[in-house]
Design a protein around this motif. Structure first.
Motif, PDB file in Angstrom:
ATOM      1  N   ARG A 186      42.738  38.102  35.346  1.00  0.00           N
ATOM      2  CA  ARG A 186      42.241  38.654  34.227  1.00  0.00           C
ATOM      3  C   ARG A 186      42.982  37.922  32.923  1.00  0.00           C
ATOM      4  NH1 ARG A 186      44.275  43.419  34.786  1.00  0.00           N
ATOM      5  NH2 ARG A 186      42.787  43.905  36.681  1.00  0.00           N
ATOM      6  N   GLU A 216      37.496  37.913  38.894  1.00  0.00           N
ATOM      7  CA  GLU A 216      38.390  38.453  39.996  1.00  0.00           C
ATOM      8  C   GLU A 216      37.806  38.146  41.343  1.00  0.00           C
ATOM      9  OE1 GLU A 216      39.039  42.576  38.875  1.00  0.00           O
ATOM     10  OE2 GLU A 216      40.318  42.088  37.184  1.00  0.00           O
ATOM     11  N   SER A 235      41.978  46.853  38.660  1.00  0.00           N
ATOM     12  CA  SER A 235      40.582  46.395  39.158  1.00  0.00           C
ATOM     13  C   SER A 235      39.901  47.424  39.866  1.00  0.00           C
ATOM     14  CB  SER A 235      40.310  45.026  39.829  1.00  0.00           C
ATOM     15  OG  SER A 235      40.825  45.406  41.045  1.00  0.00           O
ATOM     16  N   HIS A 249      44.933  39.726  40.741  1.00  0.00           N
ATOM     17  CA  HIS A 249      43.919  40.186  39.690  1.00  0.00           C
ATOM     18  C   HIS A 249      44.553  40.273  38.409  1.00  0.00           C
ATOM     19  CE1 HIS A 249      41.151  42.810  42.814  1.00  0.00           C
ATOM     20  NE2 HIS A 249      40.690  41.293  42.885  1.00  0.00           N
TER      21      HIS A 249
END
Length: 420
Positions: A368, A374, A88, A364
């Protein structure tokens, strides 16, 4: 305009533009690259337009050998991919700082960059306790995984080494037999004496070869069944093409945890079988592997022992973070770049940064994959720290550690106590 000067300082080419004094005594003992870099920094300290660094060419001079000119080269790669692929955007600054911290040779500067990696996740010095709790909880998972790797890899290494040692005698024996055959062709007294010595040597080689083969066969007899049990019960059959491969990529940590936990009347036979197999592997491995398995068997023997471990880990991380922060402040505000245990602190600081990036990055990735927004990195650290407190509450009211869920202990939307 300065005058170009050539000089040699302990085998280092200090060629540069500018004038500087090189009256330092010749270095006669080997130096660490860090010391060499610091020495160059001292020469460049008074120059604003001067830049000195180590050349890939070096001269090695031994006490009895002639000077040897070498050039260090680094292997390359045909493809390159961004380190941040799949991560991320909120973690990219932390990844960059962690990467720089790992490449920095000055320990305190490495600590500073490691702290920057941690701080870029949104936490600050006021969050030492929160970070310590989160890292302590995640370390339970990582240390148990480390125990599995240590026991299986060490036992496998013992078996491979025993086989290699036994097989190595074939070449030694063949060479000795050729020497004996050549000596037997001689007719002189010296040839007869050499043949006699070689016959004695051959007998000794054959004896050691037999002992090595017996040791390898004994290890195989003990370890091969244990390895097969681990593959079948913990690795879903493992790698069919490589029966001795016990890589953890198929490992369910809760299954391994069950084999380490104390046995009860309700423990399934397969779990007891796995526990016995791990004991066999640990005994064959010896050393650190056996100590790690024994230590975790004691920690999981009672909830109070696991609580003590979690508290000790929290205090350890808290102390390391505080010293990292102090080291960073000393480096920035007072220019102190040599501190007690600075090298160990640098290794520990990079380890903490990696630990945080590991569970935040996995968090994360999981979100996802499920199409869930997130969470901010700091919120993840706070949630994992809260789960640490939740686990301690469960342990205080429990009679055993058997409900512990270590496979997803620091994963999003999971329970660290009740398995699903």
């Amino acid at each position: 305009m300065g005058v170009r000067e050539d000089a040699r300082f302990g085998g280092i080419d200090l060629t540069s533009w500018g004038k500087f004094d090189l009256r330092t005594p010749t270095l006669r003992s080997p130096m660490h690259p860090r010391e060499l870099t610091e020495t160059l920094d001292q020469y460049a300290a008074g120059q604003r337009l001067l830049e000195l660094d180590l050349s890939p060419l070096s001269v090695v001079i031994g006490p009895t050998n002639r000077p040897l000119l070498t050039e260090s080269r680094v292997s390359g790669a045909k493809t390159a991919r961004p380190l941040t692929s799949g991560w991320s955007a909120s973690l990219r600054s932390a990844l960059r700082m962690a990467n720089l911290a790992g490449r920095m040779d000055a320990p305190v500067a490495s600590v500073t960059l490691a702290w920057s990696a941690i701080e870029s996740a949104g936490v600050a010095a006021a969050d030492f306790e929160t970070i310590g709790k989160a890292c302590a909880l995640h370390s339970v998972r990582q240390q148990l995984l480390s125990v599995y790797k240590s026991v299986t890899d060490s036992a496998n290494s013992q078996l491979r080494h025993a086989r290699w040692h036994a097989d190595g005698f074939a070449a030694i024996l063949a060479k000795a037999e050729r020497s004996l055959a050549a000596a037997n062709l001689g007719t002189t007294a010296a040839a007869h004496e050499a043949a006699s010595r070689l016959r004695d040597s051959l007998a000794g080689i054959r004896r050691r070869q037999a002992e090595a083969r017996a040791h390898a066969a004994q290890l195989e007899k003990a370890l091969v069944p244990a390895i097969d049990v681990v593959r079948q019960n913990l690795l879903q059959g493992g790698d069919r093409d490589n029966p001795f491969n016990m890589s953890s990529w198929k490992l369910d940590l809760n299954d391994f945890l069950d084999a380490v936990l104390p046995r009860r009347a309700s423990t399934p036979p397969a779990v007891q079988q796995t526990s016995d197999a791990l004991t066999v592997l640990a005994d064959a491995a010896g050393g650190l592997a056996r100590e790690q398995l024994t230590a975790w068997q004691h920690r999981l023997a009672a909830p109070s022992a696991l609580i003590d471990f979690l508290k000790d880990q929290q205090e350890l991380f808290h102390g390391l973070l505080a010293w990292m922060y102090a080291s960073r402040n000393l480096a920035i505000h007072t220019g102190e770049f040599a501190l007690p245990a600075d090298i160990l602190t640098a290794h520990a600081g990079r380890g903490i940064a990696d630990l945080i990036l590991e569970f935040v990055g996995h968090w994360h990735q999981d979100q996802r994959g499920r199409g869930v927004p997130e969470d901010e990195p700091r919120n993840i650290v706070i949630k994992v720290a809260g789960r640490h407190d939740e686990l301690i509450r469960h342990l205080r009211g429990a009679t055993s550690c058997h409900p512990l869920n270590v496979a997803t202990i620091s994963a999003p939307d999971c329970d660290c106590w009740h398995r699903t």
